[in-house]
Design an enzyme around this catalytic site. Structure first.
Site, mmCIF file in Angstrom:
data_model
loop_
_atom_site.group_PDB
_atom_site.id
_atom_site.type_symbol
_atom_site.label_atom_id
_atom_site.label_comp_id
_atom_site.label_asym_id
_atom_site.label_seq_id
_atom_site.Cartn_x
_atom_site.Cartn_y
_atom_site.Cartn_z
ATOM 1 N N ASP A 19 7.045 -99.926 9.756
ATOM 2 C CA ASP A 19 6.123 -98.958 10.367
ATOM 3 C C ASP A 19 5.375 -98.144 9.312
ATOM 4 O OD1 ASP A 19 8.597 -97.640 9.705
ATOM 5 O OD2 ASP A 19 8.017 -95.951 10.976
ATOM 6 N N GLU B 278 10.975 -95.951 10.596
ATOM 7 C CA GLU B 278 11.563 -95.135 9.529
ATOM 8 C C GLU B 278 10.881 -93.775 9.436
ATOM 9 O OE1 GLU B 278 12.064 -93.348 5.576
ATOM 10 O OE2 GLU B 278 10.186 -94.076 6.435
#
Ligand SMILES: [Zn+2]
Length: 357
Positions: free
Chosen positions: A75, A129
């Site tokens: 991400d 994350e």
């Protein structure tokens, strides 16, 4: 959608970085990128591939005596007029170029192109994350399939500008309370002022000498700071309560219990309440794969001051460090970019470390 991760792209960490950057994957929107990565890994005969949510894991099972983890998150933070990627000379600009698709590209490139690494390797491509830990793919896997994370050593491919950032400091939030007795401020001698009492707490913080600690050659610098203060009842009342929020960043040679004991010692005589703690992680550079990794990098490691997913591995007893080509100062920045030469240098380092002797 045609999978853009072609064999030609997978063979070149630079092209691979660019293709990964151009698959938009802001946190909680990782399905498309995870689909592409999973499809590639399932086609690789020397890997076993698993998926949990939008986290993809692939591993070799060569019967090596040691297993290492290479982990990268899929991400990015929200786009900021920096999508898709652009090239300017030796620099690749775009959301995720530094944090951390250039690092994640290493894991994918090695997973596909290195059938017989020197250690067994577990490759992690994980979701979320950049947001709260309850969404974090590593955290979810650790809860659901802890055996997936078993290893002797882990490398998180977060941006470190090509050096090793080892371990991380712990963090503790606490509230120090002073109390008094309310009274009308016109007859204040009948009361005891809790805000005045806070002066002693602030004096101790101001004169506090933070420790500097060297562990395995890495320097850690502690800090203890008031980050918020609350008190007061009304414009004509002597206050009976004042709360000083204190954040203590502690070196990884201290456990949370030791950090709390130290905090209570500093504020002896005051009420101290600990509200939140995250343990640090020792650099863990003594493990054989870690020593060999440092030899491949060829530069001295430094201590990581912020808290990272390295601590999740440390909590499971797995020494871990950060190593990636991006500049950590550019992470989350609208001008985020990565140097092509740094991508190539880091890929060569990882190859030296993992390729069969
Ligand atoms: Zn990151």
């Amino acid at each position: 959608m045609e999978n853009p991760l072609t064999p030609e792209v997978l063979a070149d960490p630079v092209q691979l970085t660019r293709v990964l950057v151009d698959i938009e994957s802001v946190s909680l929107n990782e399905k498309a990128i995870a689909d592409c990565v999973e499809e590639v890994l399932r086609g690789v005969p020397h890997l076993s591939t698993y998926r949990h949510g939008n986290t993809v894991m692939a591993r070799t099972d060569l019967g090596r005596s040691q297993r290492v983890v290479l982990a990268g998150h899929l991400d990015t933070v929200p786009l900021n007029n920096n999508f898709p990627s652009t090239m300017r000379g030796d620099l690749m600009y775009g959301c995720g170029t530094s944090d951390m698709k250039s690092g994640t590209a290493y894991a994918l490139h090695l997973a596909v192109t290195l059938p017989e690494p020197r250690y067994d390797v577990t490759y992690f491509f994980y979701e979320a994350e950049e947001i709260e830990s309850r969404y974090n793919g590593l955290n979810l896997v650790a809860q659901a399939f802890p055996e997936w994370l078993e290893a002797d050593f882990a490398v998180l491919l977060e941006p470190t500008y090509g050096i090793v950032e080892a371990g991380c400091q712990g963090t503790m939030r606490s509230v120090v309370t002073t109390t008094g007795v309310r009274a009308h401020s016109a007859r204040s001698w009948h009361g005891v002022n809790a805000i005045h009492a806070a002066g002693e707490v602030l004096r101790r913080l101001q004169t506090y000498e933070a420790r500097r600690v060297t562990i395995d050659g890495c320097d850690y610098r502690e800090g203890m700071n008031a980050v918020r203060i609350n008190g007061g009842v009304a414009g004509n009342v002597v206050p009976d309560l004042c709360e000083i929020e204190v954040n203590y960043r502690f070196a990884p040679d201290r456990t949370p219990a030791e950090a709390e004991a130290h905090l209570r010692e500093v504020f002896a005589g005051f009420e101290v309440r600990v509200t939140d703690t995250a343990a640090g992680a020792a650099p863990g550079l003594e493990a054989a794969p870690a020593k060999e990794f440092l030899a491949a990098v060829g530069a001295a490691p430094i201590g990581k001051l912020g808290w990272t997913d390295v601590a999740r591995f440390a909590a499971m007893g797995i020494p871990a460090l950060n190593f990636g080509p991006g500049d950590p100062n550019l992470a989350h920045h609208p001008d985020e970019h990565v140097e092509i030469s740094k991508i190539r240098d880091g890929a060569a380092t990882l190859h030296r470390w993992l390729a069969p002797a």
